[in-house]
Enzyme design. Structure first.
Site, PDB file in Angstrom:
ATOM      1  N   LYS A   1       4.620   3.347   9.490  1.00 32.08           N
ATOM      2  CA  LYS A   1       6.698   2.388   9.945  1.00 32.08           C
ATOM      3  C   LYS A   1       7.320   3.041  10.001  1.00 32.08           C
ATOM      4  CE  LYS A   1       4.436  -0.472   6.233  1.00 32.08           C
ATOM      5  NZ  LYS A   1       3.295   0.170   5.131  1.00 32.08           N
TER       6      LYS A   1
ATOM      7  N   TYR B   1      -0.955   1.074  -2.407  1.00 28.79           N
ATOM      8  CA  TYR B   1      -1.965   0.673  -1.233  1.00 28.79           C
ATOM      9  C   TYR B   1      -1.499   2.052  -0.550  1.00 28.79           C
ATOM     10  CZ  TYR B   1      -3.238  -1.455   3.229  1.00 28.79           C
ATOM     11  OH  TYR B   1      -3.400  -2.571   4.464  1.00 28.79           O
TER      12      TYR B   1
ATOM     13  N   ASP C   1       1.224   9.389   0.082  1.00 31.86           N
ATOM     14  CA  ASP C   1       1.489   8.757   1.127  1.00 31.86           C
ATOM     15  C   ASP C   1       3.082   8.508   1.357  1.00 31.86           C
ATOM     16  OD1 ASP C   1       1.719   6.473   2.509  1.00 31.86           O
ATOM     17  OD2 ASP C   1       0.217   5.601   1.470  1.00 31.86           O
TER      18      ASP C   1
HETATM   19  C1  LIG Z   1       1.881   0.196   5.109  1.00 29.45           C
HETATM   20  C2  LIG Z   1       1.247   1.025   4.865  1.00 29.45           C
HETATM   21  C3  LIG Z   1      -0.305   2.104   5.279  1.00 29.45           C
HETATM   22  C4  LIG Z   1      -0.976   0.855   5.750  1.00 29.45           C
HETATM   23  O1  LIG Z   1      -0.220   1.448   7.034  1.00 29.45           O
HETATM   24  P1  LIG Z   1      -0.716   0.908   7.740  1.00 29.45           P
HETATM   25  O2  LIG Z   1      -0.057   1.186   9.654  1.00 29.45           O
HETATM   26  O3  LIG Z   1      -0.129  -1.244   7.987  1.00 29.45           O
HETATM   27  O4  LIG Z   1      -2.032   0.843   8.864  1.00 29.45           O
HETATM   28  C5  LIG Z   1      -0.776   2.868   4.022  1.00 29.45           C
HETATM   29  N1  LIG Z   1       0.362   3.097   3.326  1.00 29.45           N
HETATM   30  C6  LIG Z   1       1.421   2.922   2.993  1.00 29.45           C
HETATM   31  C7  LIG Z   1       2.267   2.986   1.562  1.00 29.45           C
HETATM   32  C8  LIG Z   1       1.940   1.724   3.398  1.00 29.45           C
HETATM   33  O5  LIG Z   1       2.985   1.124   2.594  1.00 29.45           O
END
Ligand SMILES: *Cc1c(COP(=O)(O)O)cnc(C)c1O
Length: 426
Positions: free
Chosen positions: A267, A144, A239
């Site tokens: 995060k 994701y 990511d």
């Molecule tokens: C949470 C998450 C996102 C998206 O971040 P948001 O602040 O919710 O838009 C993207 N990549 C990873 C790996 C994530 O865990």
């Protein structure tokens, strides 16, 4: 457990908010039941509107790595807020934040702040396309990267939890530019690249996956991708929205000793405020406006309150690296004890863990990609979730999500968690 207030609030919420929530996984749709409305949190604990107390294993999906209402962060925000909440003009604090991130993260020459992980990943992909002049990207099934159109193809997290196969609203054109491969399958990537010669701008990956449970890269997988990217002039994007500042001060790049070309953060980087960032090699980052023509902007990017929250959090992590050893010790203890209890109960399971990210899967096979996680017993996980919740343990409300420990958790909290697992029966 009395949850009458949460029930009332959930009914009221659904009248004005789609599904009663502002982010889908919060709705408990997959595990069933009523989502709890949270009133406050302190250290390792959440308190709901009915006054129930829970040991928190979500920690806002990662950011609260030092526990809730962490004093230095709270104080710094309180002090800053009286100077106005936004200027829309540069501040020294943004330079300090960028310098701090560069000092912690390998391979980051330039870094741009945004307001969410979604924005960070979306911008990194646009930059990779602008830099290479190519259109297609490769992502991995079950990873994701936020909810930008190009990522909603075989995505993890809520998309997987709600079992949405094709997302209405994403055009075929966009979807066709996103190629997918199974995680941990280098051969599948090689095949995609051969079939799309000189068309791939970027490979984007969660170096450790947190969005289909916690899934670790097999030995040689990331190294293999690194080599392919170098040979094919493809931008390698890590990511690190989950893993950044969580697995180590330098995130997965440091922990796994492998460098990406671009890295995205979210995060932990905001200490619980809405912050994201993308950064990396100078030669690529220089293509971002106003230096280059790849456009990217944000009215509230680098917001002073968000920056002071994140800056204070990251500073704490940088100055106290033993935090990661403590988190490792606590997480290892939980993994070991949980395994022992479930084994004694003869409940087939796998626990995947790296540092303070882990997930429990009910199955008889190893879990290393989306297919293997899909074959785990999700209905048993849902039962386990409700059992734990009624025993005061707040786990992610989905078998497709990673658990996050905070360093505020004590040995006693961990023992209470194990005691709750001991009471679980099929
Ligand atoms: C949470 C998450 C996102 C998206 O971040 P948001 O602040 O919710 O838009 C993207 N990549 C990873 C790996 C994530 O865990």
């Amino acid at each position: 457990m009395n949850i009458s207030q949460s029930k009332l609030l959930f009914e009221r919420a659904q009248i004005s908010i789609p599904g009663g929530v502002n982010s889908p996984v919060r709705a408990f749709k997959s595990v069933g039941g009523t989502p709890l409305f949270i009133k406050s949190a302190k250290g390792a604990y959440l308190f709901d509107e009915d006054g129930n107390k829970f040991i928190d294993y979500i920690n806002s999906w990662g950011p609260m790595i030092l526990g809730h209402a962490y004093k230095p962060v709270v104080k710094a925000i309180q002090k800053k807020v009286v100077d106005s909440t936004s200027f829309g003009a540069p501040t020294e604090l943004e330079i300090q934040m960028a310098e701090l991130i560069k000092s912690m993260c390998p391979n980051v020459d330039l870094i741009r702040m945004v307001s969410s992980g979604t924005e960070a990943c979306m911008s990194a992909v646009r930059l990779a396309r602008g830099f290479t002049g190519k259109n297609k990207i490769i992502k991995f099934e079950g990873c994701y990267h936020g909810h930008a159109d190009c990522f909603l193809v075989k995505a993890g997290s809520g998309v997987a939890t709600l079992n949405i196969q094709t997302v209405p609203g994403v055009t075929g054109g966009v979807a066709n530019d996103t190629l997918t491969a199974p995680y941990n399958n280098l051969h599948a990537v090689e095949k995609l690249i051969a079939e799309n010669k000189n068309e791939i701008a970027a490979i984007i990956i969660e170096p450790v996956v947190g969005n289909m449970g916690c899934i670790l890269p097999k030995a040689g997988f990331l190294e293999g991708l690194r080599k392919i990217c170098d040979e094919e002039n493809i931008v390698f994007i890590f990511d690190e929205v989950m893993t950044g500042f969580r697995l180590a001060t330098g995130g997965a790049q440091e922990k796994l000793k492998i460098n990406a070309d671009l890295v995205t953060y979210g995060k932990v980087i905001g200490g619980g405020l809405p912050v994201g960032a993308f950064g990396g090699k100078k030669e690529i980052m220089e293509h971002i406006a106003p230096l280059g023509n790849v456009y990217q902007a944000g009215t509230l990017s680098g917001n002073p309150i968000a920056m002071i929250g994140g800056f204070t959090m990251l500073n704490e992590l940088k100055n106290n690296p033993s935090i990661y050893d403590e988190l490792e010790e606590k997480s290892f203890y939980l993994e070991k004890k949980m395994h022992k209890v479930l084994e004694h109960k003869k409940i087939p399971h796998r626990i995947n863990r790296i540092g303070s990210m882990m997930s429990l899967h009910f199955c008889n096979h190893d879990v290393y990609d989306f297919e293997t996680v899909s074959k785990t017993d999700i209905s048993l996980f849902n039962k386990f979730f409700h059992h734990m919740l009624s025993n005061g343990i707040y786990l992610p409300p989905s078998g497709y999500e990673s658990w996050f420990l905070s360093n505020a958790i004590s040995k006693k909290d961990l023992k209470n968690t194990i005691n709750a697992i001991e009471k679980f029966s099929l």
